[in-house]
Design a protein around this motif. Structure first.
Motif, PDB file in Angstrom:
ATOM      1  N   ALA A  27      33.058 -68.747  -3.803  1.00 49.48           N
ATOM      2  CA  ALA A  27      34.399 -69.251  -4.733  1.00 49.48           C
ATOM      3  C   ALA A  27      34.202 -68.900  -6.034  1.00 49.48           C
ATOM      4  O   ALA A  27      35.087 -68.391  -6.885  1.00 49.48           O
ATOM      5  N   LYS A  28      32.932 -68.941  -6.719  1.00 50.03           N
ATOM      6  CA  LYS A  28      32.514 -68.446  -8.097  1.00 50.03           C
ATOM      7  C   LYS A  28      32.656 -66.975  -7.966  1.00 50.03           C
ATOM      8  O   LYS A  28      32.999 -66.652  -9.067  1.00 50.03           O
ATOM      9  N   LEU A  29      32.247 -66.369  -7.226  1.00 50.76           N
ATOM     10  CA  LEU A  29      32.208 -65.127  -6.945  1.00 50.76           C
ATOM     11  C   LEU A  29      33.440 -64.436  -7.229  1.00 50.76           C
ATOM     12  O   LEU A  29      34.013 -63.523  -8.050  1.00 50.76           O
ATOM     13  N   ILE A  30      34.445 -65.179  -6.478  1.00 51.57           N
ATOM     14  CA  ILE A  30      35.898 -64.292  -6.419  1.00 51.57           C
ATOM     15  C   ILE A  30      36.391 -64.892  -7.876  1.00 51.57           C
ATOM     16  O   ILE A  30      37.336 -64.125  -8.415  1.00 51.57           O
ATOM     17  N   THR A  31      36.224 -66.084  -8.326  1.00 49.23           N
ATOM     18  CA  THR A  31      36.824 -66.507  -9.580  1.00 49.23           C
ATOM     19  C   THR A  31      36.337 -65.656 -10.777  1.00 49.23           C
ATOM     20  O   THR A  31      36.950 -65.081 -11.485  1.00 49.23           O
ATOM     21  N   LYS A  32      34.947 -65.310 -10.628  1.00 50.16           N
ATOM     22  CA  LYS A  32      34.476 -64.230 -11.672  1.00 50.16           C
ATOM     23  C   LYS A  32      34.998 -62.924 -11.666  1.00 50.16           C
ATOM     24  O   LYS A  32      35.407 -62.305 -12.752  1.00 50.16           O
ATOM     25  N   VAL A  33      35.370 -62.554 -10.211  1.00 49.96           N
ATOM     26  CA  VAL A  33      36.016 -61.253 -10.311  1.00 49.96           C
ATOM     27  C   VAL A  33      37.276 -61.244 -10.830  1.00 49.96           C
ATOM     28  O   VAL A  33      37.746 -60.190 -11.312  1.00 49.96           O
ATOM     29  N   LEU A  34      38.062 -62.226 -10.467  1.00 52.00           N
ATOM     30  CA  LEU A  34      39.416 -62.225 -10.928  1.00 52.00           C
ATOM     31  C   LEU A  34      39.369 -62.434 -12.588  1.00 52.00           C
ATOM     32  O   LEU A  34      40.381 -61.632 -13.156  1.00 52.00           O
ATOM     33  N   SER A  35      38.384 -63.204 -13.020  1.00 53.90           N
ATOM     34  CA  SER A  35      38.732 -63.382 -14.644  1.00 53.90           C
ATOM     35  C   SER A  35      38.234 -62.236 -15.234  1.00 53.90           C
ATOM     36  O   SER A  35      38.879 -61.747 -16.250  1.00 53.90           O
ATOM     37  N   MET A  36      37.341 -61.340 -14.707  1.00 49.27           N
ATOM     38  CA  MET A  36      37.179 -60.101 -15.322  1.00 49.27           C
ATOM     39  C   MET A  36      38.098 -59.118 -15.092  1.00 49.27           C
ATOM     40  O   MET A  36      38.312 -58.258 -16.181  1.00 49.27           O
ATOM     41  N   ARG A  37      39.120 -59.118 -14.278  1.00 52.92           N
ATOM     42  CA  ARG A  37      40.155 -58.164 -14.177  1.00 52.92           C
ATOM     43  C   ARG A  37      41.324 -58.675 -15.047  1.00 52.92           C
ATOM     44  O   ARG A  37      41.914 -57.815 -15.464  1.00 52.92           O
TER      45      ARG A  37
END
Length: 79
Positions: A27-37
């Motif tokens: 979940a942290k990885l998905i959140t990080k990717v979304l925030s970077m986009r």
């Protein structure tokens, strides 16, 4: 997914291990990717009046925004 990490070297009993849950790492990885986009378009999505939780903006900016708005209304004698 649970990982058992020993508290000390040579632990053999279950009470001597520390359980670590790894499910939140995805979940942290998905959140990080979304925030970077979202960084690319965040200025177009969020109103300029919104100042909290954004880079390069301070939460006190919203107070100044309201204060200046009230001052302008007061100068125009608008209730």
């Amino acid at each position: 997914m649970i990982e058992l990490i020993p508290k000390k070297d040579g632990d053999t009993k279950m009470s001597e291990f520390r359980p670590i849950v790894l499910i939140h790492s995805i979940a942290k990885l998905i959140t990080k990717v979304l925030s970077m986009r979202l960084v690319v378009v965040i200025d177009r999505i969020i109103s300029p009046a919104q100042t909290a939780f954004q880079r390069r903006k301070c939460i006190l900016d919203s107070y100044l925004y309201v204060q200046n708005s009230v001052r302008a209304l007061h100068m125009n004698k608008t209730p």
